[in-house]
Design an enzyme around this catalytic site. Structure first.
Site, PDB file in Angstrom:
ATOM      1  N   LYS A 178     -22.096 -61.942 -21.385  1.00  0.00           N
ATOM      2  CA  LYS A 178     -22.377 -62.664 -22.638  1.00  0.00           C
ATOM      3  C   LYS A 178     -21.735 -61.840 -23.751  1.00  0.00           C
ATOM      4  O   LYS A 178     -22.275 -60.817 -24.184  1.00  0.00           O
ATOM      5  CB  LYS A 178     -23.895 -62.738 -22.834  1.00  0.00           C
ATOM      6  CG  LYS A 178     -24.411 -63.848 -23.706  1.00  0.00           C
ATOM      7  CD  LYS A 178     -23.799 -63.981 -25.050  1.00  0.00           C
ATOM      8  CE  LYS A 178     -24.468 -63.256 -26.178  1.00  0.00           C
ATOM      9  NZ  LYS A 178     -23.748 -63.411 -27.461  1.00  0.00           N
ATOM     10  N   GLU A 253     -26.718 -49.078 -24.574  1.00  0.00           N
ATOM     11  CA  GLU A 253     -25.867 -48.230 -25.431  1.00  0.00           C
ATOM     12  C   GLU A 253     -26.054 -48.757 -26.845  1.00  0.00           C
ATOM     13  O   GLU A 253     -25.613 -49.863 -27.165  1.00  0.00           O
ATOM     14  CB  GLU A 253     -24.399 -48.336 -25.009  1.00  0.00           C
ATOM     15  CG  GLU A 253     -24.107 -47.831 -23.620  1.00  0.00           C
ATOM     16  CD  GLU A 253     -24.250 -46.315 -23.486  1.00  0.00           C
ATOM     17  OE1 GLU A 253     -24.306 -45.623 -24.516  1.00  0.00           O
ATOM     18  OE2 GLU A 253     -24.340 -45.839 -22.345  1.00  0.00           O
ATOM     19  N   CYS A 287     -19.776 -47.279 -33.164  1.00  0.00           N
ATOM     20  CA  CYS A 287     -21.100 -46.672 -32.989  1.00  0.00           C
ATOM     21  C   CYS A 287     -21.032 -45.156 -33.040  1.00  0.00           C
ATOM     22  O   CYS A 287     -22.006 -44.498 -33.360  1.00  0.00           O
ATOM     23  CB  CYS A 287     -21.700 -47.120 -31.672  1.00  0.00           C
ATOM     24  SG  CYS A 287     -20.597 -46.812 -30.300  1.00  0.00           S
ATOM     25  N   GLU A 387     -27.385 -47.030 -40.150  1.00  0.00           N
ATOM     26  CA  GLU A 387     -25.958 -47.144 -39.831  1.00  0.00           C
ATOM     27  C   GLU A 387     -25.278 -47.917 -40.956  1.00  0.00           C
ATOM     28  O   GLU A 387     -25.692 -49.032 -41.266  1.00  0.00           O
ATOM     29  CB  GLU A 387     -25.799 -47.990 -38.560  1.00  0.00           C
ATOM     30  CG  GLU A 387     -25.661 -47.222 -37.288  1.00  0.00           C
ATOM     31  CD  GLU A 387     -25.341 -48.149 -36.114  1.00  0.00           C
ATOM     32  OE1 GLU A 387     -26.060 -49.144 -35.904  1.00  0.00           O
ATOM     33  OE2 GLU A 387     -24.390 -47.856 -35.394  1.00  0.00           O
TER      34      GLU A 387
HETATM   35  P1  NAP Z   1     -26.260 -56.903 -31.818  1.00  0.00           P
HETATM   36  O1  NAP Z   1     -26.600 -57.789 -32.934  1.00  0.00           O
HETATM   37  O2  NAP Z   1     -27.352 -56.132 -31.175  1.00  0.00           O
HETATM   38  O3  NAP Z   1     -25.501 -57.804 -30.757  1.00  0.00           O
HETATM   39  C1  NAP Z   1     -24.994 -57.272 -29.558  1.00  0.00           C
HETATM   40  C2  NAP Z   1     -24.992 -58.348 -28.496  1.00  0.00           C
HETATM   41  O4  NAP Z   1     -26.350 -58.718 -28.213  1.00  0.00           O
HETATM   42  C3  NAP Z   1     -24.292 -59.635 -28.924  1.00  0.00           C
HETATM   43  O5  NAP Z   1     -23.648 -60.208 -27.815  1.00  0.00           O
HETATM   44  C4  NAP Z   1     -25.467 -60.501 -29.366  1.00  0.00           C
HETATM   45  O6  NAP Z   1     -25.223 -61.881 -29.313  1.00  0.00           O
HETATM   46  C5  NAP Z   1     -26.498 -60.118 -28.333  1.00  0.00           C
HETATM   47  N1  NAP Z   1     -27.863 -60.450 -28.730  1.00  0.00           N
HETATM   48  C6  NAP Z   1     -28.376 -60.552 -29.975  1.00  0.00           C
HETATM   49  N2  NAP Z   1     -29.685 -60.893 -29.904  1.00  0.00           N
HETATM   50  C7  NAP Z   1     -29.979 -61.010 -28.586  1.00  0.00           C
HETATM   51  C8  NAP Z   1     -31.169 -61.355 -27.872  1.00  0.00           C
HETATM   52  N3  NAP Z   1     -32.307 -61.627 -28.499  1.00  0.00           N
HETATM   53  N4  NAP Z   1     -31.115 -61.379 -26.520  1.00  0.00           N
HETATM   54  C9  NAP Z   1     -29.967 -61.096 -25.872  1.00  0.00           C
HETATM   55  N5  NAP Z   1     -28.814 -60.766 -26.495  1.00  0.00           N
HETATM   56  C10 NAP Z   1     -28.834 -60.720 -27.835  1.00  0.00           C
HETATM   57  O7  NAP Z   1     -25.172 -55.817 -32.237  1.00  0.00           O
HETATM   58  P2  NAP Z   1     -23.797 -56.064 -32.958  1.00  0.00           P
HETATM   59  O8  NAP Z   1     -24.074 -56.279 -34.389  1.00  0.00           O
HETATM   60  O9  NAP Z   1     -22.993 -57.069 -32.221  1.00  0.00           O
HETATM   61  O10 NAP Z   1     -23.064 -54.669 -32.716  1.00  0.00           O
HETATM   62  C11 NAP Z   1     -23.188 -53.602 -33.556  1.00  0.00           C
HETATM   63  C12 NAP Z   1     -24.166 -52.599 -32.999  1.00  0.00           C
HETATM   64  O11 NAP Z   1     -23.728 -52.177 -31.709  1.00  0.00           O
HETATM   65  C13 NAP Z   1     -24.239 -51.338 -33.814  1.00  0.00           C
HETATM   66  O12 NAP Z   1     -25.570 -50.929 -33.924  1.00  0.00           O
HETATM   67  C14 NAP Z   1     -23.433 -50.341 -32.996  1.00  0.00           C
HETATM   68  O13 NAP Z   1     -23.760 -48.996 -33.243  1.00  0.00           O
HETATM   69  C15 NAP Z   1     -23.765 -50.759 -31.617  1.00  0.00           C
HETATM   70  N6  NAP Z   1     -22.771 -50.290 -30.664  1.00  0.00           N
HETATM   71  C16 NAP Z   1     -23.130 -49.317 -29.774  1.00  0.00           C
HETATM   72  C17 NAP Z   1     -22.206 -48.822 -28.877  1.00  0.00           C
HETATM   73  C18 NAP Z   1     -22.590 -47.784 -27.880  1.00  0.00           C
HETATM   74  O14 NAP Z   1     -21.895 -47.650 -26.880  1.00  0.00           O
HETATM   75  N7  NAP Z   1     -23.661 -47.028 -28.092  1.00  0.00           N
HETATM   76  C19 NAP Z   1     -20.910 -49.334 -28.867  1.00  0.00           C
HETATM   77  C20 NAP Z   1     -20.573 -50.319 -29.791  1.00  0.00           C
HETATM   78  C21 NAP Z   1     -21.522 -50.793 -30.673  1.00  0.00           C
HETATM   79  P3  NAP Z   1     -24.794 -62.660 -30.660  1.00  0.00           P
HETATM   80  O15 NAP Z   1     -23.446 -62.141 -30.968  1.00  0.00           O
HETATM   81  O16 NAP Z   1     -24.809 -64.070 -30.260  1.00  0.00           O
HETATM   82  O17 NAP Z   1     -25.805 -62.303 -31.693  1.00  0.00           O
END
Ligand code: NAP
Length: 485
Positions: A178, A253, A287, A387
């Protein structure tokens, strides 16, 4: 593949390209121009359930292939990703915004994970254990966990997919991906490659749609044995709690708030260059990018001047244009959050060295923020805790090792940290004292396919990368054999 940027796309389930059962779709925007560049199905729970069924049926035959057979599929994927890197990079830049060169680097880095795990697929070793009696033989073997759901964010639309899917497939697990709602087109390009490589039906499935709609199916469907997620800490916590009912295995992650520490014995020019890479690549939307930049008192003025000199040279614009260093932020919401952090810091006493505002070019209707440097930042400001996910470098002064370790560790996050020093003893002391899963010593880019990616504290559960990444898709099994006679 280039038609991905003009046509409506389908998702991939059980070896076929399909629409959502509901017929609904989601539009994809270019964050640099504000234009709609494509659309994908808005998958719902029944679509996810169908993909999970397909993966479940594919599990035993896929796990039953020899490691060399699985390795061959992965290696072919690696070759095709490299061959198509330019095309995929153009798609990635169009939907995510990062400069084309960075996008190509990401695609090639994603390819590396397929190459690495094509090799690692052949090294799922077990162990024999000396028994307490001559009549017994004891061993531990490792077996694939089953159907894996991978959920990925928008900031690395190719890399985050590869880091999960490559080890899962290598280990013998079928996957349901997904991707982020904002960047599904890169995922579609990668699945076109899976189709060409000829993965058996059901081994690799793609469900596009909204995370909060699909999440409950992933959590409640008993056929899903493992969820691997990269994204925000808030969604990570939701998935961890939701997985408890069925005791699904989970890898998370999550977010980070990396300290970037420069001591006065460091090579200042190298540290400035590293800071530009760590802070401004992907417009600060990584991140592991530095979020708090600690500079030892005697070099604060010089570091600030040199950094400002370099930052002012960064060219903003559409990532697809020649020579652009900093692209747009992903959307308006992200833009407003970054500006809020800057305004909050300035209101509480920080000084603006450069930048500090939204940016508009005549021809572009995207979400751009000027590369920014703040001085005199302190712990009372939002930017020191949340962040920022934007091109803002907050400089914080410190005087001693003890002081900077205490300040750096004052965070719920613990993903990456950076230390710049030429004193070997200090490099060890500080690396060991930092409460984070990864430390770059004089190195702004520590991530490689061969090694560990891990977050401590609220930055994660489990880990990825290198030989360690395979563990996350394997269960250990202990066999004790009592011999006859
Ligand atoms: P996000 O809002 O948590 O979304 C990540 C993924 O989760 C997307 O595919 C999103 O789908 C999905 N998602 C959202 N709500 C969900 C739910 N209730 N159930 C299942 N899946 C759900 O994060 P983001 O804004 O895309 O990414 C930025 C964040 O990722 C930052 O905090 C960054 O630090 C972190 N990050 C961490 C790493 C690491 O390796 N530690 C690497 C890269 C990024 P939708 O797009 O449809 O909302």
């Amino acid at each position: 593949m280039s038609s991905i940027l003009t046509d409506h796309q389908k998702m991939y389930s059980n070896g076929r390209w399909v629409e959502a059962i509901s017929g609904q779709y989601i539009e994809v925007m270019n964050p640099a121009t504000g234009e709609v560049i494509g659309s994908v199905p808005a998958g719902d729970r029944p679509d996810a359930a169908a993909a999970i069924d397909a993966a479940d049926k594919a599990f035993k035959p896929w796990a039953g292939k020899t490691p060399q057979e699985r390795s061959d599929y992965l290696y072919k994927t690696y070759e095709k990703l490299v061959e198509r890197a330019d095309e995929i990079a153009a798609i990635l830049t169009a939907e995510q915004g990062k400069p084309l060169q960075e996008a190509k680097g990401e695609v090639l880095f994603a390819a590396e994970y397929f190459r690495w795990y094509s090799e690692e697929a052949k090294r799922v070793y077990g162990e024999t254990i000396p028994a307490p009696t001559p009549a017994k033989r004891l061993m531990v073997i490792r077996q694939p966990i089953g159907v894996v759901v991978a959920i990925t964010p928008w900031n690395f639309p190719a890399l985050m997919i590869a880091r999960k899917i490559a080890p899962a497939l290598a280990a013998g697990c079928p996957i349901v991906l997904k991707p982020a709602e904002l960047t599904p087109l890169t995922a579609i390009a990668i699945f076109q490659i899976f189709e060409e490589v000829g993965f058996p039906a059901g081994v690799a499935n793609l469900v596009t749609g909204v995370g909060s709609v699909l999440g409950p199916e992933f959590l409640e469907n008993i056929k899903v044995k493992k969820i691997t997620f990269t994204g925000s800490t808030a969604v990570g916590k939701y998935l961890l709690k939701g997985s408890a009912d069925q005791m699904k295995k989970v890898s998370l992650e999550l977010g980070g708030h990396a300290p970037f520490i420069v001591f006065d014995d460091a090579d200042i020019d190298a540290a400035v260059e590293a800071c530009i890479i760590s802070k401004f690549r992907n417009a600060g939307q990584t991140c592991i990018c530095s979020n708090r930049i600690f500079i030892q008192d005697p070099i604060l003025g010089l570091f600030s001047e040199k950094l400002a000199e370099q930052v002012k040279k960064l060219k903003m614009g559409n990532g697809s244009a020649e020579g652009v260093d900093v692209g747009p932020l992903i959307d308006e919401r992200a833009l407003n959050k970054v500006h809020e952090h800057v305004q909050d810091a300035v209101a509480k006493g920080a000084k603006l060295v450069t930048g500090g505002s939204k940016w508009k070019a005549d021809s572009l209707d995207g979400s751009f923020y000027l590369p920014t440097i703040l001085r005199d930042v302190d712990d009372s400001m939002l930017i020191c805790h949340e962040e920022t996910f934007g091109p803002v470098a907050p400089l914080i002064s410190f005087s001693t090792e003890e002081e900077v370790l205490e300040k750096a560790n004052n965070s719920n996050y613990g993903l990456a940290s950076y230390v710049f020093t030429n004193d070997l003893g200090r490099a060890f002391r500080v690396s060991e004292g930092l409460e984070s899963g990864m430390v770059g010593v004089n190195d702004p880019l520590p991530t490689v396919a061969q090694s560990l990616f891990i977050g401590w504290k609220e930055s994660g559960v489990g880990y990825e990368g290198g030989k360690y990444g395979m563990d996350q898709y394997l269960e250990m099994k202990y066999i004790s054999m009592l011999l006859n006679g």
